[in-house]
Design an enzyme around this catalytic site. Structure first.
Site, mmCIF file in Angstrom:
data_model
loop_
_atom_site.group_PDB
_atom_site.id
_atom_site.type_symbol
_atom_site.label_atom_id
_atom_site.label_comp_id
_atom_site.label_asym_id
_atom_site.label_seq_id
_atom_site.Cartn_x
_atom_site.Cartn_y
_atom_site.Cartn_z
ATOM 1 N N ASP A 155 3.431 -20.275 16.978
ATOM 2 C CA ASP A 155 4.554 -21.111 16.536
ATOM 3 C C ASP A 155 5.778 -20.329 16.073
ATOM 4 O OD1 ASP A 155 3.643 -23.744 16.993
ATOM 5 O OD2 ASP A 155 2.296 -23.606 15.269
ATOM 6 N N ASP A 182 3.188 -27.883 23.413
ATOM 7 C CA ASP A 182 4.173 -27.527 22.391
ATOM 8 C C ASP A 182 4.661 -26.079 22.551
ATOM 9 O OD1 ASP A 182 1.992 -29.227 21.778
ATOM 10 O OD2 ASP A 182 2.464 -29.284 19.652
#
Ligand code: GLY
Length: 396
Positions: free
Chosen positions: A114, A173
């Site tokens: 992330d 994502d």
């Protein structure tokens, strides 16, 4: 008799009253930005003394926060940088710098994919707007940390570490982290970052999408063969359902990769995802999706404002990159989403909603976590979309 006459008069009035004038888009944008600024400054002040903490959500009247380790850590500083870009005041800059520094230790994390969300939204925007070299130094370390999760055999960056179910899980994502790598390739001359981003996008394109152009949330790869061994969900309703935020990440990810590479294959993929969303029978009239396109309790299912905000920002960019007639459709969708999110149903009344901008997002429905609440990433992409739309209006 008098009552019947009164009834008829009211009915005629309702039927033939001219439609209430639609608010001009420029008014919607400025109103949205004003609320965003008021709310964000409120939250920035509220959190100032909470050392090392960043805002996550506001649930049952309680502000929930996280530290740098959370995937959401970079969004609040990102909102502050965007608002500073729009209205460059010293106060916004002070808070943007303060909250950006709270994310700094994330640069050394090699346990997550992330880092694009965390470092690019915060330090990336900060560097773009100030040229602060120390921000670039942080991002250089962070880009190496992210690249360390790339596996040549699979041709992708590992999202989460392996577990009982998944050897090498890659979630849709993860497309969003590629913007950070592309930016770092440009700014450091290290082409490996660019190659990793490109290979990851190609691998994802080959394995994440179904024949109707919707996508799986998780694809896990066999680390010996490099071939997928599982296609499942984590946050969606079912393995074969279309989790709304996942479709939003796909739309944004391939639009952004087309911008970064000029590779028409990525434009085509973005268009396919856009058509899937646009034509879906479960996309509501106001274009704010249910949390999953296949949620079993539609039309009673929760909406996800975060998915709408991400889609809006992506549709607006796609409308400027796609030269086909469809660009008008993408623009209409993006504008409609912004209008809906800027209505009282989704946009907070100033001084409410714990200082967050938007209401009604869904984090992880399956875990009953962050359901129908404000979320910092919904705010980030909403403000990004407002700025994109404002720029497009000014360029007209
Ligand atoms: N990246 C996690 C989520 O979209 O919830």
């Amino acid at each position: 008799m008098e009552n019947i006459l009164l009834f008829c008069t009211i009915l005629t009035g309702l039927l033939f009253a001219p439609n209430k004038q639609e608010e001009p888009l420029s008014g919607v944008i400025e109103r949205g930005l004003n609320v965003s600024r008021q709310q964000t400054l409120l939250l920035a002040k509220e959190m100032e003394a909470k050392e090392n903490r960043l805002p996550k959500t506001y649930e049952n009247g309680v502000l929930q926060t996280a530290n740098y380790k959370s995937w959401i850590s970079g969004f609040f500083p990102g909102v502050l940088w965007y608002l500073y870009e729009d209205t460059p005041t010293e106060e916004l800059k002070k808070y943007a710098e303060l909250y950006t520094l709270r994310v700094m230790p994330a640069k050394d994390m090699t346990s997550t994919h992330d880092l694009g969300f965390m470092l690019y939204c915060s330090f990336g925007n900060g560097y773009r707007l100030t040229g602060n070299k120390s921000y670039m130094d942080v991002m250089k370390v962070g880009a190496e940390s992210l690249a360390s999760r790339y596996n040549d055999k699979v041709g992708a960056i590992k999202s989460w570490n392996s577990n009982k179910k998944w050897q090498f899980p890659v979630i849709i994502d993860n497309m969003m982290n590629l913007e950070f790598l592309s930016f770092m390739a440009l700014n450091t001359g290290n082409n490996r970052f660019k190659e990793i981003a490109d290979k990851h996008a190609k691998t994802t394109l080959s394995n994440h999408f179904r024949s109707d152009n919707s996508c799986y949330h998780v694809v896990s790869y066999d680390t010996i063969t490099g071939i997928p061994h599982a296609k499942q969900t984590h946050q969606g309703y079912a393995d074969n359902s279309s989790w709304a935020r996942g479709q939003a990440w796909a739309l944004y990810g391939y639009t952004m990769m087309y911008r970064e590479t000029n590779n028409k294959v990525y434009l085509e993929q973005a268009r396919k995802v856009a058509l899937f969303i646009k034509n879906h029978p479960n996309l509501p009239e106001d274009k704010v999706p249910y949390w999953d396109f296949d949620a079993p309790d539609i039309p009673k299912a929760y909406r996800d404002a975060s998915a709408a905000a991400i889609m809006a920002s992506a549709f607006l960019e796609l409308s400027s990159l796609d030269k086909s007639e469809d660009r008008i459709e993408w623009l209409k969708l993006g504008e409609q989403q912004i209008r809906s999110l800027s209505s009282p149903l989704y946009l907070a009344e100033p001084n409410t909603n714990g200082g967050f901008i938007l209401k009604h997002s869904v984090g992880n429905f399956n875990k009953k976590s962050e359901v129908d609440v404000p979320l910092t990433y919904a705010d980030y992409y909403y403000v990004e979309a407002l700025l994109r739309l404002k720029r497009m209006q000014n360029e007209k």
